[in-house]
Every structure is written in structure tokens, then in C-alpha cells.
Write an enzyme that holds these catalytic residues in place. Structure first.
Site, short mmCIF file in Angstrom:
data_model
loop_
_atom_site.label_atom_id
_atom_site.label_comp_id
_atom_site.label_asym_id
_atom_site.label_seq_id
_atom_site.Cartn_x
_atom_site.Cartn_y
_atom_site.Cartn_z
N ASP A 171 22.81 4.12 -11.64
CA ASP A 171 21.81 5.20 -11.71
C ASP A 171 21.19 5.46 -10.34
OD1 ASP A 171 22.37 4.91 -14.37
OD2 ASP A 171 20.30 4.70 -15.04
N LEU A 220 18.90 9.78 -18.72
CA LEU A 220 19.14 10.75 -17.65
C LEU A 220 18.58 10.30 -16.30
CD1 LEU A 220 18.57 14.08 -19.64
CD2 LEU A 220 20.72 12.89 -19.19
N ALA A 257 15.09 8.18 -10.57
CA ALA A 257 14.73 9.39 -9.81
C ALA A 257 13.29 9.29 -9.30
CB ALA A 257 14.89 10.64 -10.68
C1 MEV Z 1 22.50 3.32 -17.76
O1 MEV Z 1 22.39 4.64 -17.25
C2 MEV Z 1 23.89 2.81 -17.59
C3 MEV Z 1 24.15 1.41 -18.13
O2 MEV Z 1 25.53 1.13 -17.89
C4 MEV Z 1 23.28 0.37 -17.49
C5 MEV Z 1 23.65 0.12 -16.03
O3 MEV Z 1 24.73 0.46 -15.59
O4 MEV Z 1 22.82 -0.47 -15.35
C6 MEV Z 1 23.93 1.35 -19.64
#
Ligand code: MEV
Length: 317
Positions: A156, A110, A115
Site C-alpha cells: 500500500d 483503498l 495515503a
Molecule cells: C492490503 O491492502 C493488502 C494486504 O495484502 C495486506 C498487505 O499486503 O500488507 C491484505
């Protein structure tokens, strides 16, 4: 006293393939927040790393930056503070207290790490009365993600910095995802902590061993994401469910699902979810199910019964 916040995030579709240049859809989760409070303390004639107090009660941390750097030089919070000081041109930090709290569970897909970075970067910059724009904040947060996640795509930090739904493609300008009609999702936590770095690293090993096979799989994910974007933007969200199911099957093929995630996905579908998949790095953490709003409570209850440690109902758009 300066107070800044940053939301959690959830990936709707496209995780892992996004690391290889395919698009992903991700949205901020405002119900989960990281908060950073920064205040300057009285000058004591010493402007060193030891003048900076760091308090993060959620992880039982209360220390000074200098001490932390000596004991755990790669600690994520130390890295964020140092990178921010560098960006602001601060070489002799004034005595200050940085206090971080978060309701985003760690290692659960999450976005807790990103964050924390975003809230701290903004808090420290504001305390020094420096304005950093979103792009600068995002770049710094990405630097930290790279230290801790190996080869992150940047999705993220981008969705959390910009705090809006995104259609994200690595190294391309951010595109906002506009949901024509809001839709409802249920998010459930397996309670199993899992490091994104490890699942991303394992997918990389698969890809290195057989690039053609895995690039074809990533391309299939990319097609699903492009179709989903059209569906969400045209408001036909009922047809999103099967896309989520297919994405989950491709994530299983990438070996990033787990028995606990599969168990919750099956439970959600049995309770009437239109589609369900793991979300984020996988191997543990959270799953997401698309539901008719009238069935949200029923699906949430079924997920709890199936062992989810935390369940939330959220609206996208
Ligand atoms: C992680 O929230 C998402 C992944 O695709 C890793 C990334 O994009 O860096 C697993």
C-alpha cells in the site's frame, strides 16, 4: 503554506499472498486523494509538541500533538508526525498547523491510512524545507503501516508513494507495471468497514496452523499474478477476467471474503463483468470488476442495485 497530496490505491491481484513473498499488482487511484496543508504559526517561545496543531475534520479531530500523545499515545496521526520529526532531526518543533482531509473512505481497502501517512510526511518535510526522496518517504510510511497493521507487506505505502502501477514483491526493488492497452474496472464498496490488521492476522493464524497447505495456496496466487502481469503488459486483457475469478476463489478459501463481497462479485458477473474479486484486506471494503468499457455503466448500475454504497469506474494504464 505547503500543500501535498497522495492518491488512493486498488489491488488488482495478489492481496494477502503478498504478505508471504508472492507478487501483487496494485495501481494508484487518482480520483481519490488525501490532502495535507502545513503552515508555520507565529513563534510563541514554546517549541514543544503542544505547539503543533492537528486538524483532521473528516475524523472530527482538532487538537495539539502534545495533548494527543497524552490521551492516545498510539494515535496514527501522532505516530506519523513523530516519525517524520525524528527523520528530519526535529526535536523542538516550531509552532505549526497540520490540516489533513481525505476523500478516501477509511477501512475500505483503498489505502486511506497509507495515503494520510504519505501526504503528511511530505507536507511536514517540505515545510521544514527538507527534501525526502520517494524511498525515504516510503520507508517512513512503512514504519507507520507496521505500527497499525501488524505484518504488512508494504504494497500500500509503495504504490501510493510512487503513484504508479506496480508489480510488487515484498523487500524487492519496486517494478513498474506497464499496461500495453488501458483497461476499465468498476470498483464498488460494500459499505462495511473492515480492518486489514484483522484479516491479515486471521490468515496468519491459518498459515501458522498448516504452513504447507497455505503456502501452496499463496503460490497459486503468485502464479496468477505472474500470468496477469504478462497479459497486462502484452495487452491481451480479455483473458484477465478468469484470473480475477480464480484469485477471488482463493481469497474465499483464505476466509477473507464476506457475504456482502460475494454478493457484489456475483452481481458484477451477472451484469457482464469479465472477472471480479474482492480487493485489499477483505471481509468488507471494496471489490473490483474487469469490464468491457461499453458495459461499465451497466455493471456499475447493477452493483448499486445490489447494495454497493459507492461505485466508481476507473481506467488502468
Ligand atoms: C492490503 O491492502 C493488502 C494486504 O495484502 C495486506 C498487505 O499486503 O500488507 C491484505
Amino acid at each position: 503554506m505547503i500543500t501535498t497530496t497522495a492518491p488512493g490505491k486498488i489491488i488488482l491481484l495478489g492481496e494477502h499472498a503478498v504478505v508471504y513473498g508472492q507478487p501483487a499488482l496494485a495501481v494508484p487511484l487518482g480520483a481519490l486523494q488525501t490532502q495535507c496543508m502545513v503552515d508555520f504559526l507565529p513563534e510563541n517561545g514554546e517549541n514543544t509538541a503542544d505547539s503543533v496543531l492537528i486538524e483532521a475534520p473528516d475524523i472530527g479531530l482538532s487538537t495539539r500533538l502534545g495533548l494527543l500523545l497524552r490521551d492516545q499515545p498510539t494515535h496514527p496521526l501522532a505516530a506519523v508526525i513523530q516519525a517524520t520529526f525524528r527523520a528530519l532531526g526535529v526535536s523542538a518543533p516550531r509552532p505549526m498547523r497540520i490540516h489533513v482531509t481525505s476523500s478516501i473512505p477509511v477501512a475500505s481497502g483503498l489505502g486511506s491510512g497509507a495515503a494520510v501517512s504519505v501526504a503528511m510526511i511530505r507536507g511536514i518535510a517540505e515545510a521544514y524545507q527538507h527534501h525526502l526522496d520517494n524511498e525515504q518517504v516510503n520507508e517512513l510510511a512503512y514504519e507507520i503501516e507496521k505500527l497499525h497493521h501488524g505484518t504488512p507487506s508494504g504494497v500500500d505505502n509503495t504504490v501510493i508513494t510512487h503513484n504508479r502501477p506496480v508489480y510488487f514483491v515484498r523487500e524487492q526493488p519496486i517494478q513498474t507495471l506497464h499496461a500495453r492497452h488501458p483497461f476499465t474496472v468498476v470498483i464498488a464498496d460494500t459499505g462495511v468497514a473492515a480492518l486489514t490488521r484483522e484479516s491479515v492476522g486471521d490468515v496468519r493464524k491459518l498459515w501458522q496452523a498448516d504452513p504447507a497447505r497455505w503456502e501452496a495456496v499463496f503460490e497459486q496466487v503468485g502464479e496468477l499474478v505472474r500470468a496477469a502481469r504478462d497479459i497486462i503488459e502484452s495487452g491481451e486483457t480479455a483473458s484477465l477476467g478468469p484470473i480475477m475469478d480464480t484469485n477471488h476463489a482463493l481469497l474465499q478459501e483464505m476466509t477473507v471474503s464476506s457475504p456482502a463481497l460475494d454478493h457484489l462479485v456475483v452481481a458484477a458477473k451477472k451484469a457482464g463483468a469479465e472477472g471480479a474479486k474482492l480487493s485489499g484486506g477483505g471481509r468488507g471494503g471494496n471489490m473490483i470488476a474487469l469490464v468491457n468499457p461499453k458495459k461499465a455503466e451497466k455493471v456499475a448500475a447493477a452493483l448499486k442495485k445490489a447494495g454497493a454504497t459507492h461505485v466508481m469506474i476507473s481506467q488502468v494504464g
